[in-house]
Design a protein around this motif. Structure first.
Motif, PDB file in Angstrom:
ATOM      1  N   ASP A   1       0.804  -1.218   0.000  1.00  0.00           N
ATOM      2  CA  ASP A   1       0.000   0.000   0.000  1.00  0.00           C
ATOM      3  C   ASP A   1       0.838   1.269   0.000  1.00  0.00           C
ATOM      4  N   LYS A   2       2.137   1.127   0.003  1.00  0.00           N
ATOM      5  CA  LYS A   2       2.999   2.288   0.236  1.00  0.00           C
ATOM      6  C   LYS A   2       3.819   2.659  -0.988  1.00  0.00           C
TER       7      LYS A   2
ATOM      8  N   ALA B   1       4.116  11.931   0.064  1.00  0.00           N
ATOM      9  CA  ALA B   1       3.127  12.222   1.108  1.00  0.00           C
ATOM     10  C   ALA B   1       3.223  13.661   1.589  1.00  0.00           C
TER      11      ALA B   1
ATOM     12  N   ASN C   1      -3.535   7.723  12.790  1.00  0.00           N
ATOM     13  CA  ASN C   1      -3.480   6.349  12.306  1.00  0.00           C
ATOM     14  C   ASN C   1      -4.078   6.348  10.898  1.00  0.00           C
ATOM     15  N   TYR C   2      -4.147   5.181  10.298  1.00  0.00           N
ATOM     16  CA  TYR C   2      -4.698   5.103   8.938  1.00  0.00           C
ATOM     17  C   TYR C   2      -6.125   4.524   8.945  1.00  0.00           C
TER      18      TYR C   2
ATOM     19  N   GLU D   1       4.520   4.844  17.022  1.00  0.00           N
ATOM     20  CA  GLU D   1       4.657   5.407  15.680  1.00  0.00           C
ATOM     21  C   GLU D   1       6.095   5.882  15.425  1.00  0.00           C
TER      22      GLU D   1
ATOM     23  N   VAL E   1      -1.953  12.826   5.193  1.00  0.00           N
ATOM     24  CA  VAL E   1      -1.679  11.387   5.119  1.00  0.00           C
ATOM     25  C   VAL E   1      -0.412  11.012   5.889  1.00  0.00           C
TER      26      VAL E   1
ATOM     27  N   SER F   1       5.273   7.182   8.439  1.00  0.00           N
ATOM     28  CA  SER F   1       5.367   7.755   7.086  1.00  0.00           C
ATOM     29  C   SER F   1       6.598   8.652   6.975  1.00  0.00           C
TER      30      SER F   1
ATOM     31  N   HIS G   1       0.954   6.551   2.181  1.00  0.00           N
ATOM     32  CA  HIS G   1       0.038   5.423   2.371  1.00  0.00           C
ATOM     33  C   HIS G   1      -1.110   5.624   1.388  1.00  0.00           C
TER      34      HIS G   1
ATOM     35  N   THR H   1      -4.906   5.720   2.228  1.00  0.00           N
ATOM     36  CA  THR H   1      -5.292   6.916   2.982  1.00  0.00           C
ATOM     37  C   THR H   1      -5.407   8.119   2.043  1.00  0.00           C
TER      38      THR H   1
END
Ligand code: ZN
Length: 476
Positions: free
Chosen positions: A122-123, A130, A197-198, A286, A435, A440, A450, A453
């Motif tokens: 997903d990244k 971002a 968060n996502y 995180e 995002v 990130s 992400h 998101t």
């Protein structure tokens, strides 16, 4: 009425087919912000990024009848991209993002790099995807989704600048120059912020300000044998430690002078408690803590407040010291440190800058040569109270896009433009989101976008723009 499922499908497709591939190209361009590439104009990378953005956006104008795009260049300044999308009614919405980037930084994982786009699950890894390359694409994909369904919206102005990571020092000139087009927005959408968060929509309710400067401490005209001089000549590094202790408590990390604090509004404390509950351990996890390292506090709410409403110091650069491998037994002639002092959202950043200088320069130990050269300062921002229509819209949008209610939290970084707009348009409503979630790592190594998101935030913008227009049919 917006058919959200249809909008989601449209936006997902647009991201997959066009936006992600364009961001892949964008990551390859080392268009560092002017502070990190003073020769940016000669290097031409910024123009390359502008051309890439412009090419994609222009290809969409046909689907946005009446829309126009202009790359505006005031002499000697970084360019801005302005996309003007006509709408219904007399209102204006301003949507903001930036395309300049932070510098490389060290520490990228093997096979990854700032200018090396890398898609993994997903990244999308690489610098600037971002922060904040996706913003223009997210905003336009939302508008395209509305147009596809014939859902009305107000006139929208998408403004993409190229100086944000340098403190947006060119932007005030463009705000003046473009004042007719920016008009008096009733809604400002900023897509350059963070998310806790996502799993849900995160709204940023405040941003910290910043004061910065380079502190130089000189003790000798040239370095001398440390065995010969130590005990007679004071170490410039020790003087640096003493001066920094005026600014912060080295035991706790608390900034000392009370003038650097401001009262935290009760509703922001309550919000921080809510955010801490939603985040749980993510408040700590995180961050890429090295094994065994503890956080500055174990209290989740205090951690959130520390990073969003309290002043904190970071020493971000140091000069005058050789690398360990080159270091002989020499007492060094000077030490120089770059200081970055984050400020509470409501504090006057310029006054904080002069105070910083006074605190560090007064009564230098041993009459050492101590100077603080102030860098740019940026004011923080505290959001105005949320209008009921927007609160409802965001609740609906977060539910539709994420399947969860929205969360509200102050962010620790600065977005200078929000302070400018907040002052200029006190009646405007703000949607500040982004995002930049866990790991990130904007500004650091291994930055990623992400992608899910990014898509969901685009859906949220579509919903908010639809609701913004619908509300002006009624109470206004
Ligand atoms: Zn940014």
């Amino acid at each position: 009425m917006l058919d959200v499922a249809k909008a989601r499908k449209f936006i997902d497709q647009c991201w997959a087919d066009e936006i992600v591939p364009t961001l892949v190209e964008y990551i390859r361009i080392p268009n560092k912000s002017p502070s990190f590439d003073p020769d940016w104009a000669a290097h031409g990378y910024m123009d390359e990024a502008v051309v890439l953005f412009e090419r994609w956006a222009r290809s969409k104008l046909a689907s946005l009848p009446g829309a126009s795009l202009e790359v505006v260049r005031l002499p000697g300044r970084t360019p801005v991209i302005v996309v003007d999308i006509p709408g219904q009614g007399s209102d204006t919405v301003l949507l903001y993002g930036h395309l300049d980037k932070q510098p490389e930084m060290v520490g990228w994982a093997e096979g990854y790099g700032p200018w090396v786009p890398r898609l993994q699950g997903d990244k999308l890894f690489g610098r600037g995807g971002a922060d904040d390359g996706y913003a223009m694409f997210g905003a336009l994909s939302a508008l395209l989704a509305l147009r596809e369904q014939g859902v009305p919206h107000a006139r929208c102005v998408v403004l993409i600048e190229a100086c944000e990571e340098s403190g947006s020092y060119d932007l005030p000139y463009y705000v003046d120059h473009l004042s007719d087009r920016i008009d008096r927005p009733s809604l400002v959408v900023c897509l350059d912020s963070g998310c806790g968060n996502y799993d849900q929509l995160w709204l940023t309710t405040s941003l910290r300000g910043i004061a910065s400067g380079t502190l130089k401490i000189g003790v000798l005209t040239e370095g001398v044998h440390s065995g010969h001089a130590s005990g007679v000549v004071p170490s410039s590094f020790r003087i640096l430690r003493r001066l920094l202790s005026r600014l912060e408590d080295e035991e706790t990390g608390a900034v000392r002078p009370p003038e650097f604090y401001s009262q935290i509004p009760a509703e922001r404390v309550a919000e921080a408690r809510g955010a801490a509950a939603a985040l749980g351990d993510t408040v700590f996890t995180e961050y890429p803590f090295a094994p065994g390292v503890a956080a500055m506090t174990e209290d989740l709410t205090e951690a959130v407040l520390n990073r969003s409403w309290r002043p904190q110091l970071a020493v971000t650069g140091i000069a005058g010291l050789p690398l360990p491998v080159d270091a002989g037994n020499v007492l060094l002639p000077f030490t120089e440190a770059k200081l970055s002092l984050r400020l509470p959202p409501t504090l006057d950043a310029e006054r904080a800058g002069s105070l910083l200088r006074t605190v560090l320069e007064k009564d230098p130990p041993y009459s050492a040569q101590v100077t603080l050269e102030l860098g740019p300062s940026s004011a923080g921002w505290n959001a105005p109270a949320l209008a009921p229509w927007l609160e409802q819209s965001l609740a609906r949008a977060s539910q539709a896009a994420f399947g969860a209610p929205p969360a509200y939290m102050g962010e620790g970084g600065s977005i200078p433009f929000m302070a400018m707009l907040g002052e200029k348009f006190p009646q405007a409503q703000f949607v500040v989101t982004g995002v930049l979630g866990p790991h990130s790592n904007a500004h650091g190594p291994n930055e990623f976008l992400h992608i899910p998101t990014g898509k969901r935030v685009s859906v949220v913008i579509a919903q908010v723009l639809a609701d913004h227009h619908a509300r002006s049919d009624g109470a206004g």
